[in-house]
Scaffold this active site. Structure first.
Site, mmCIF file in Angstrom:
data_model
loop_
_atom_site.group_PDB
_atom_site.id
_atom_site.type_symbol
_atom_site.label_atom_id
_atom_site.label_comp_id
_atom_site.label_asym_id
_atom_site.label_seq_id
_atom_site.Cartn_x
_atom_site.Cartn_y
_atom_site.Cartn_z
ATOM 1 N N ARG A 47 0.826 -1.209 0.000
ATOM 2 C CA ARG A 47 0.000 0.000 0.000
ATOM 3 C C ARG A 47 0.864 1.265 0.000
ATOM 4 O O ARG A 47 0.473 2.280 -0.540
ATOM 5 C CB ARG A 47 -0.877 0.029 1.249
ATOM 6 C CG ARG A 47 -1.977 -1.010 1.212
ATOM 7 C CD ARG A 47 -2.752 -0.987 2.518
ATOM 8 N NE ARG A 47 -3.786 -1.983 2.510
ATOM 9 C CZ ARG A 47 -4.112 -2.734 3.555
ATOM 10 N NH1 ARG A 47 -3.481 -2.604 4.704
ATOM 11 N NH2 ARG A 47 -5.083 -3.621 3.462
ATOM 12 N N LYS A 156 3.964 -17.828 8.799
ATOM 13 C CA LYS A 156 3.139 -18.102 9.952
ATOM 14 C C LYS A 156 2.696 -16.765 10.554
ATOM 15 O O LYS A 156 3.385 -15.777 10.297
ATOM 16 C CB LYS A 156 3.890 -18.943 10.978
ATOM 17 C CG LYS A 156 5.130 -18.273 11.575
ATOM 18 C CD LYS A 156 5.428 -18.816 12.926
ATOM 19 C CE LYS A 156 5.082 -17.870 14.016
ATOM 20 N NZ LYS A 156 6.042 -16.814 14.256
ATOM 21 N N HIS A 186 10.473 -21.039 9.629
ATOM 22 C CA HIS A 186 11.898 -20.804 9.383
ATOM 23 C C HIS A 186 12.802 -21.686 10.241
ATOM 24 O O HIS A 186 13.960 -21.880 9.908
ATOM 25 C CB HIS A 186 12.248 -19.323 9.535
ATOM 26 C CG HIS A 186 12.413 -18.861 10.948
ATOM 27 N ND1 HIS A 186 11.357 -18.507 11.744
ATOM 28 C CD2 HIS A 186 13.522 -18.710 11.715
ATOM 29 C CE1 HIS A 186 11.818 -18.162 12.936
ATOM 30 N NE2 HIS A 186 13.119 -18.257 12.953
ATOM 31 N N LYS A 190 16.862 -23.934 9.458
ATOM 32 C CA LYS A 190 18.110 -23.816 10.217
ATOM 33 C C LYS A 190 18.945 -25.074 10.007
ATOM 34 O O LYS A 190 18.444 -26.185 10.136
ATOM 35 C CB LYS A 190 17.812 -23.652 11.723
ATOM 36 C CG LYS A 190 17.190 -22.309 12.094
ATOM 37 C CD LYS A 190 16.931 -22.261 13.596
ATOM 38 C CE LYS A 190 16.056 -21.097 14.007
ATOM 39 N NZ LYS A 190 16.753 -19.818 14.067
ATOM 40 N N GLU A 224 14.347 -16.569 24.500
ATOM 41 C CA GLU A 224 15.023 -15.367 23.998
ATOM 42 C C GLU A 224 15.214 -14.373 25.121
ATOM 43 O O GLU A 224 14.406 -14.323 26.052
ATOM 44 C CB GLU A 224 14.161 -14.718 22.915
ATOM 45 C CG GLU A 224 13.955 -15.597 21.720
ATOM 46 C CD GLU A 224 12.917 -15.029 20.781
ATOM 47 O OE1 GLU A 224 13.281 -14.242 19.917
ATOM 48 O OE2 GLU A 224 11.727 -15.360 20.961
ATOM 49 N N ASP A 243 2.699 -18.095 18.631
ATOM 50 C CA ASP A 243 3.893 -17.541 17.987
ATOM 51 C C ASP A 243 5.024 -18.572 17.874
ATOM 52 O O ASP A 243 5.756 -18.584 16.886
ATOM 53 C CB ASP A 243 4.375 -16.329 18.813
ATOM 54 C CG ASP A 243 5.523 -15.593 18.147
ATOM 55 O OD1 ASP A 243 5.377 -15.245 16.957
ATOM 56 O OD2 ASP A 243 6.563 -15.368 18.801
ATOM 57 N N HIS A 248 7.020 -23.760 15.633
ATOM 58 C CA HIS A 248 8.450 -24.088 15.774
ATOM 59 C C HIS A 248 8.700 -25.225 16.770
ATOM 60 O O HIS A 248 9.419 -26.179 16.472
ATOM 61 C CB HIS A 248 9.239 -22.862 16.249
ATOM 62 C CG HIS A 248 9.084 -21.651 15.384
ATOM 63 N ND1 HIS A 248 8.987 -21.720 14.017
ATOM 64 C CD2 HIS A 248 9.015 -20.321 15.685
ATOM 65 C CE1 HIS A 248 8.870 -20.493 13.522
ATOM 66 N NE2 HIS A 248 8.874 -19.634 14.516
ATOM 67 N N LYS A 348 9.870 -15.042 26.210
ATOM 68 C CA LYS A 348 10.553 -13.780 25.918
ATOM 69 C C LYS A 348 11.149 -13.274 27.227
ATOM 70 O O LYS A 348 10.661 -13.609 28.308
ATOM 71 C CB LYS A 348 9.553 -12.739 25.395
ATOM 72 C CG LYS A 348 8.822 -13.156 24.133
ATOM 73 C CD LYS A 348 9.626 -12.860 22.902
ATOM 74 C CE LYS A 348 8.841 -13.137 21.635
ATOM 75 N NZ LYS A 348 9.709 -13.341 20.470
HETATM 76 C C1 BG6 Z 1 9.506 -16.059 15.071
HETATM 77 C C2 BG6 Z 1 8.650 -15.505 16.179
HETATM 78 O O1 BG6 Z 1 8.783 -16.966 14.291
HETATM 79 O O2 BG6 Z 1 10.626 -16.713 15.641
HETATM 80 C C3 BG6 Z 1 9.440 -14.549 17.043
HETATM 81 O O3 BG6 Z 1 7.550 -14.825 15.606
HETATM 82 C C4 BG6 Z 1 10.706 -15.206 17.535
HETATM 83 O O4 BG6 Z 1 8.670 -14.073 18.126
HETATM 84 C C5 BG6 Z 1 11.470 -15.853 16.391
HETATM 85 O O5 BG6 Z 1 11.492 -14.202 18.130
HETATM 86 C C6 BG6 Z 1 12.633 -16.680 16.901
HETATM 87 O O6 BG6 Z 1 13.377 -17.114 15.807
HETATM 88 P P1 BG6 Z 1 14.941 -17.276 15.891
HETATM 89 O O7 BG6 Z 1 15.334 -17.807 14.566
HETATM 90 O O8 BG6 Z 1 15.507 -15.915 16.167
HETATM 91 O O9 BG6 Z 1 15.188 -18.216 17.018
#
Ligand code: BG6
Length: 509
Positions: A47, A156, A186, A190, A224, A243, A248, A348
């Site tokens: 947009r 996602k 993702h 890895k 994290e 999330d 994951h 987090k």
């Molecule tokens: C993402 C989440 O899919 O993965 C994030 O939305 C998260 O909240 C992230 O921080 C973590 O990915 P990685 O590769 O940094 O461990």
């Protein structure tokens, strides 16, 4: 190395964070290492109003912060930026897609008039319901027999619950065939996650140990040390379960637990993943609180630096009950894993950023070296996904000296010794796979549905029952202490050291 067929990559959400941080840097690195098609163009769509020129300028200013300095080659970067184009359009309005058709028609001669298009949906999920349908309406999803490829990568969260995931699957499957749809997670891109497969299926010694007779429990941690930064708008409607866990973490469970596929090819591999999801033992309502603990970080001080609590973050409602931490006990109801708990946790604002899988083996049947502190410490295999990627086997050995003291040591392998984890990370690998039409590492529709089916009742219950606790934990800690209560007797979380350096790959608290 096989190079992908010439194609145009259309990125929806072209001025967004994901595009700047991950997609374009990954595509640049693919270009630099000659893993893009010989001829390609990248068309940004969104947009925000840009021309081709102003979009190139915008990206040229942004992309440098997300590529390692030693990977910037000015000439190649300039060539790459010159391949960017832009179309201003609102993807939620059907009529706007005529603009996309015209723009693609003008660009297609750049790839010798082949109509190979790859659409990347890097938009807020609310647009996922429009884009496939409207692409289909203007004929941009048809592969014309086998003359052209039309693929779509979708980020996602794929759905918000089971109902919405079913609806999305139906929308995508109406516009595209399943082989054209690439649901990206993702974590699967890895290197170290793929290495779980290599460890298990390229070696004979682990297989006899990999089951309920020898494995007592498995702990999976992906935490994290940052908060939610500027993603409050998204995160507050999502929470840690949607999330991180529904995608994951459960993928990590599946890779650890799956049966060897008959072949290393897409359908065999994805069949085994789905079987694990279908074997997840549903948690009855009455047992949700004893199997799942959720938390939310509260303000604290690290050294002298104050850390905000979740509710003080930008775009978070002050009474938010969104979880930023989850610990849960998962069982896989099959012959290999019956009765073995898989403990998974994510959060987090924890003490460090680390993702790892720890397989805890049975202890010795008899304590021979009595009085020695470690005599009966069970063996553990640690698969470190990040940082300090590698694998360690912990076992006991005699400490030199006249006494028979046993100490735990680690036989470890650091991934660095194979040349390190290539930069460009997971996204580059997965985008390359998609450009090649290789969908093994992408989530199939039935896997998404099976995963939601397992997690949906938990979300529903939390929604309906405000009396189910959401525990506060001070930012910078390992989460609420209640997360220990889901562990069975003798089971514990392994908490890696706060400052993981290269010399203490596997140090623990
Ligand atoms: C993402 C989440 O899919 O993965 C994030 O939305 C998260 O909240 C992230 O921080 C973590 O990915 P990685 O590769 O940094 O461990």
């Amino acid at each position: 190395m096989e190079r992908p067929a010439d194609q145009i990559i259309v990125i929806f959400g072209a001025s967004g964070d994901l595009t700047k941080r991950k997609l374009l840097p990954s595509l640049y690195l693919l270009y630099k290492t000659e893993r893009t098609p010989e001829k390609f163009a990248i068309l940004g769509v969104g947009r925000t109003a840009y021309t081709d020129e102003s979009y190139r300028e915008f990206i040229n200013n942004q992309i440098r912060s997300f590529i390692r300095e030693d990977e910037i080659d000015e000439t190649l970067l300039a060539d790459f930026i010159a391949k960017l184009y832009y179309e201003t359009m609102d993807p939620s309005i059907e009529d706007e897609y005529q603009k996309l058709v015209s723009k693609l028609n003008s660009l297609t001669p750049l790839i010798d008039n082949k109509q190979n298009y790859l659409y990347y949906l890097a938009t807020p999920p609310s647009l996922y319901t429009y884009i496939p349908t409207y692409l289909n309406a203007v004929g941009l999803t048809d592969e014309q027999g086998k003359d052209a490829t039309k693929r779509v990568i979708v980020e996602k969260p794929f759905g918000y619950n089971l109902t919405s995931a079913l609806k999305l699957n139906s929308i995508f499957n109406t516009a595209f065939h399943e082989h054209q749809i690439f649901r990206i997670d993702h974590f699967l891109g890895k290197e170290t996650v793929q290495n779980i497969l290599a460890l298990r299926f390229a070696n004979g010694i682990f297989e006899p140990l990999w089951n309920r007779n020898i494995v007592v429990y498995v702990g999976i941690t992906a935490v994290e040390n940052l908060g939610i930064a500027d993603r409050g708008g998204y995160y507050d409607t999502s929470g840690a379960l949607r999330d991180m866990v529904q995608n994951h973490l459960i993928q990590l469970v599946a890779l650890t637990a799956m049966e060897p596929p008959a072949l290393f090819e897409s359908e065999s591999f994805r069949n085994e993943i789905v079987k694990i999801y279908q074997s997840l033992k549903p948690i009855p309502e009455s047992q949700v609180t004893s199997n799942v603990v959720r938390g939310q970080y509260i303000a604290s001080i690290s050294g002298k630096t104050p850390i905000k609590g979740y509710r003080e973050e930008k775009n978070i409602t002050p009474q938010s009950r969104t979880e930023t931490f989850i610990a849960m006990k998962v069982f896989i109801d099959n012959w290999r894993w019956g009765g073995v708990p898989f403990y998974i946790r994510t959060g987090k604002q924890m003490p460090t950023k680390v993702s790892e899988i720890v397989v805890h083996f049975k202890k010795t049947p008899h304590m021979l070296f009595k009085g020695s502190e470690y005599s009966s410490a069970p063996n553990r295999l640690i698969i470190r996904i990040q940082p300090n990627e590698g694998i360690a086997l912990k076992f006991g050995l005699k400490v030199p000296g006249s006494n028979f003291n046993i100490q735990q040591v680690a036989m470890d392998f650091a991934y660095d010794s194979l040349g390190g984890v290539p930069s460009g990370d997971a996204y580059a690998k997965l985008i390359e796979d998609c450009m090649l039409g290789e969908n093994t590492l992408f989530t199939r529709s039935d896997a998404v549905e099976a995963s939601w089916k397992y997690f949906d009742p938990i979300l529903k219950l939390w929604n309906a029952r405000t009396d189910i606790p959401l525990y506060g934990y001070p930012a910078g800690t390992w989460g609420p202490l209640e997360s220990n209560l889901i562990m069975e007797k003798g089971h514990t979380w392994t908490n890696p050291c706060k400052n993981l350096t290269n010399t203490d790959l596997y140090c623990e608290l």
